[in-house]
Design a protein around this motif. Structure first.
Motif, PDB file in Angstrom:
ATOM      1  N   LEU A 225      13.125  -7.610  -6.188  1.00  0.00           N
ATOM      2  CA  LEU A 225      12.417  -7.819  -7.457  1.00  0.00           C
ATOM      3  C   LEU A 225      11.054  -8.451  -7.212  1.00  0.00           C
ATOM      4  N   ARG A 226      11.017  -9.345  -6.265  1.00  0.00           N
ATOM      5  CA  ARG A 226       9.752 -10.018  -5.969  1.00  0.00           C
ATOM      6  C   ARG A 226       8.717  -9.022  -5.455  1.00  0.00           C
ATOM      7  N   LEU A 227       9.189  -8.093  -4.632  1.00  0.00           N
ATOM      8  CA  LEU A 227       8.253  -7.112  -4.067  1.00  0.00           C
ATOM      9  C   LEU A 227       7.867  -6.055  -5.084  1.00  0.00           C
ATOM     10  N   VAL A 228       8.797  -5.731  -5.954  1.00  0.00           N
ATOM     11  CA  VAL A 228       8.579  -4.591  -6.860  1.00  0.00           C
ATOM     12  C   VAL A 228       7.909  -5.022  -8.160  1.00  0.00           C
ATOM     13  N   ALA A 229       8.412  -6.095  -8.764  1.00  0.00           N
ATOM     14  CA  ALA A 229       7.888  -6.522 -10.073  1.00  0.00           C
ATOM     15  C   ALA A 229       7.726  -8.023 -10.085  1.00  0.00           C
ATOM     16  N   PRO A 230       6.605  -8.541  -9.616  1.00  0.00           N
ATOM     17  CA  PRO A 230       6.446 -10.000  -9.499  1.00  0.00           C
ATOM     18  C   PRO A 230       6.522 -10.745 -10.825  1.00  0.00           C
ATOM     19  N   ASP A 231       6.066 -10.117 -11.892  1.00  0.00           N
ATOM     20  CA  ASP A 231       6.113 -10.836 -13.180  1.00  0.00           C
ATOM     21  C   ASP A 231       7.549 -11.012 -13.666  1.00  0.00           C
TER      22      ASP A 231
ATOM     23  N   LEU B  24       9.100  10.904 -12.125  1.00  0.00           N
ATOM     24  CA  LEU B  24       9.426   9.625 -12.749  1.00  0.00           C
ATOM     25  C   LEU B  24       8.254   8.645 -12.696  1.00  0.00           C
ATOM     26  N   ALA B  25       7.240   8.963 -11.963  1.00  0.00           N
ATOM     27  CA  ALA B  25       6.061   8.095 -11.778  1.00  0.00           C
ATOM     28  C   ALA B  25       6.425   6.800 -11.078  1.00  0.00           C
ATOM     29  N   GLY B  26       7.252   6.917 -10.075  1.00  0.00           N
ATOM     30  CA  GLY B  26       7.542   5.714  -9.292  1.00  0.00           C
ATOM     31  C   GLY B  26       8.943   5.737  -8.730  1.00  0.00           C
ATOM     32  N   GLU B  27       9.170   4.800  -7.806  1.00  0.00           N
ATOM     33  CA  GLU B  27      10.508   4.630  -7.243  1.00  0.00           C
ATOM     34  C   GLU B  27      11.417   4.040  -8.307  1.00  0.00           C
ATOM     35  N   LEU B  28      12.666   4.458  -8.230  1.00  0.00           N
ATOM     36  CA  LEU B  28      13.618   3.989  -9.229  1.00  0.00           C
ATOM     37  C   LEU B  28      14.418   2.805  -8.688  1.00  0.00           C
ATOM     38  N   TYR B  29      14.414   1.716  -9.438  1.00  0.00           N
ATOM     39  CA  TYR B  29      15.213   0.543  -9.071  1.00  0.00           C
ATOM     40  C   TYR B  29      16.106   0.191 -10.239  1.00  0.00           C
TER      41      TYR B  29
ATOM     42  N   SER C 292       0.826  -1.199   0.000  1.00  0.00           N
ATOM     43  CA  SER C 292       0.000   0.000   0.000  1.00  0.00           C
ATOM     44  C   SER C 292       0.868   1.261   0.000  1.00  0.00           C
ATOM     45  N   SER C 293       2.050   1.191   0.677  1.00  0.00           N
ATOM     46  CA  SER C 293       2.909   2.375   0.709  1.00  0.00           C
ATOM     47  C   SER C 293       3.500   2.634  -0.672  1.00  0.00           C
ATOM     48  N   SER C 294       3.911   1.573  -1.365  1.00  0.00           N
ATOM     49  CA  SER C 294       4.470   1.782  -2.706  1.00  0.00           C
ATOM     50  C   SER C 294       3.358   1.579  -3.729  1.00  0.00           C
ATOM     51  N   ALA C 295       2.325   2.361  -3.558  1.00  0.00           N
ATOM     52  CA  ALA C 295       1.186   2.226  -4.464  1.00  0.00           C
ATOM     53  C   ALA C 295       1.558   2.710  -5.856  1.00  0.00           C
ATOM     54  N   THR C 296       2.516   3.655  -5.939  1.00  0.00           N
ATOM     55  CA  THR C 296       2.968   4.131  -7.247  1.00  0.00           C
ATOM     56  C   THR C 296       3.787   3.041  -7.917  1.00  0.00           C
ATOM     57  N   LYS C 297       3.759   3.034  -9.244  1.00  0.00           N
ATOM     58  CA  LYS C 297       4.518   2.019  -9.991  1.00  0.00           C
ATOM     59  C   LYS C 297       6.006   2.240  -9.805  1.00  0.00           C
TER      60      LYS C 297
END
Lengths: 300, 232
Positions: free
Chosen positions: B158-164, A245-250, A38-43
């Motif tokens: 990766l699992r938490l951020v982008a599961p696919d 950026l519409a989201g956190e950067l990874y 819920s906290s990282s609701a943004t993409k």
């Protein structure tokens, strides 16, 4: 092997969460995960980066202690040898026998003649010093009609002497990693690994290879080790950047090996490149970036 | 040749043995048969038949040590190669000199004294070496552990951020599988290009990944490389 462990560990964790909702631990975990989502609701904006490694070309130089120990052990071995049946292997009085006798004398002298010589520190490739002193002299009598053997190439390349960081022949013993000078997420010119965004429907390893070729050219034979990312870098961004950026950067890093070729940066986003060891990368790179990446680089 | 021996003595056995050997190797034989003759003419076999005759006589209480002693260097009769091979295969067991077989080594102590400084020094050196090996092993293990933790952390993120993407990253590579894009490409290619695409098998180490050697290749790194399109 390692990948399978990671996979099984991850799978077990997810299974535990799903199959036992009544247990207290699982319910806490579920609550936390739901809170996180819920906290990282943004993409999340994902970048794929590649750590290109040139594996060592040369074997390691033995340390002084190792060389001393090997010399000591070879001396003991030589002392405990049974006498060699020269009459069986060589015809009595033949040239080959004389050559062997000469070489044996040298070896004996080397093993027992004095302490292991310290001046052999640059030629650390010989483990026990026995073979180091044997030189096939280009005399005709010695050669017995054989062609003279070309001496092998030196372990120290010209690139080592010049300190040419772009060369892939430099420091044959060490692991070299490709670092490029380009713009990071804030638009600042930094030293970093090649990276780029993910396109729709693309997977990490596909995006990584494509981005690498876009930034550094296609004239390299690259082998991406696997599909799994080896490291992740999440810069701490201010709120405004996250919104823009519409989201956190990874940034997920993948491991690759270079087998042939050379990097040729396009010049548009990338201005410079270098093949560096772990210690050489540390001073050039940003601190938080280094913290994410340092564990994945080999010490040697 | 055979004398009547009252006791089974060394000389007696020697004579018997010599006689048997001379009989066997008097005629010259071709090379291939020669070796067979050497191998077949085992001392034990020869001696048994002749010894029986000798042993029927009165035996002494103490039997002297039966030793294997060959005819010296009778090059006139046969090939010296035979003697050499025989001496290598069936070494003498007379204990007067250290031999390549190593059955009698009276000088081991003296030789060791020459090689090592002292027992205590040797043990100290060994301990230092094992300690050094332990350091090396520990450093290697800790580096591997750090790398593994980094991978695990990345996979968890990766699992938490982008599961696919995570699911795709977890899929095992089947070396035998070929994507439809690959099969289409292989139909178009021919010759060395086709071989290059076929050779790089997904999930396996490439052949070009070079093992480290003591000296580098004479021509150094191959900087000229033409790109090969390989659909992943």
């Amino acid at each position: 092997m390692l990948s399978r462990n990671v996979v099984s560990a991850c799978r077990q964790r997810t299974r535990g969460c799903l199959h036992a909702p009544s247990r207290s631990l699982a319910s806490i975990a579920e609550a936390s995960s739901s809170a996180a989502s819920s906290s990282s609701a943004t993409k999340a904006v994902i970048n794929a980066a590649v750590i290109v490694n040139r594996s060592p070309i040369l074997t390691r130089t033995s340390s002084l202690f190792e060389r001393a120990y090997y010399a000591y052990q070879s001396r003991i071995r030589r002392a405990l040898f049974n006498p060699f049946p020269t009459e069986f292997y060589f015809k009595t009085g033949s040239l080959l026998e004389k050559k062997f006798a000469r070489e044996e004398k040298l070896r004996e002298k080397e093993a027992f003649g004095g302490p292991w010589s310290l001046k052999r520190s640059d030629r650390g490739s010989e483990d026990d010093g026995e073979l180091g002193s044997i030189q096939v002299s280009p005399d005709q009598a010695d050669n017995m009609g054989e062609e003279p053997i070309e001496p092998p190439a030196s372990r120290i390349h010209e690139a080592d002497k010049e300190g040419d960081v772009k060369s892939l022949d430099r420091l044959g013993e060490r692991n070299l990693y490709l670092l490029i000078r380009g713009k990071d997420h804030l638009g600042k010119e930094v030293w970093r690994f090649p990276q780029g965004p993910l396109q729709d429907g693309e997977f990490l390893h596909q995006a990584a290879l494509r981005d690498l070729q876009a930034e550094v050219g296609e004239n390299m034979d690259i082998w991406v080790v696997g599909k799994k990312p080896i490291a992740v870098y999440q810069p701490s961004l201010p709120e405004s950047t996250i919104k823009s950026l519409a989201g956190e950067l990874y940034t997920f890093f993948l491991k690759a090996h270079i087998l042939a070729g050379q990097a040729r940066p396009s010049g548009k986003n990338v201005t410079d490149f270098a093949w560096l060891t772990k210690e050489e990368i540390e001073p050039r790179v940003e601190k938080d970036y280094w913290a994410s990446v340092k564990d994945i680089l080999s010490d040697h | 040749m055979k004398q009547s021996c009252k006791t089974v003595t060394l000389a007696c056995v020697q004579q018997v043995f010599n006689a048997e050997f001379q009989n066997l190797f008097s005629t010259s034989a071709p090379t291939s048969v020669r070796l067979l003759a050497v191998l077949k003419a085992r001392p034990a076999v020869i001696m048994s038949s002749s010894l029986l005759a000798v042993s029927k006589q009165k035996l002494a209480l103490r039997v002297s040590q039966t030793s294997v002693r060959y005819i010296g260097r009778q090059e006139s009769g046969g090939d010296p190669k035979n003697d050499i091979i025989r001496r290598a295969l069936y070494p003498s067991n007379i204990r007067n000199r250290p031999s390549p077989v190593g059955s009698w080594r009276p000088d081991v102590g003296r030789r060791l004294q020459r090689a090592i400084p002292s027992v205590q020094a040797h043990e100290t050196i060994e301990r230092a070496w094992f300690l050094h090996q332990r350091h090396v092993r520990r450093a290697r293990a800790s580096e591997l552990q750090r790398k593994f933790e980094s991978v695990r952390n990345a996979m968890e993120t990766l699992r938490l951020v982008a599961p696919d993407l995570y699911v795709e990253a977890n899929k095992e590579e089947d070396p035998r599988a070929r994507s439809p894009a690959e099969t289409d490409l292989l139909k178009k290619l021919k010759g060395p290009e086709k071989k290059a695409v076929e050779a790089r098998i997904r999930g396996l180490f490439p052949r070009e990944l070079r093992t480290p050697t003591d000296t580098p290749p004479r021509n150094g790194w191959t900087y000229d490389f033409t790109p090969i399109v390989r659909p992943s």
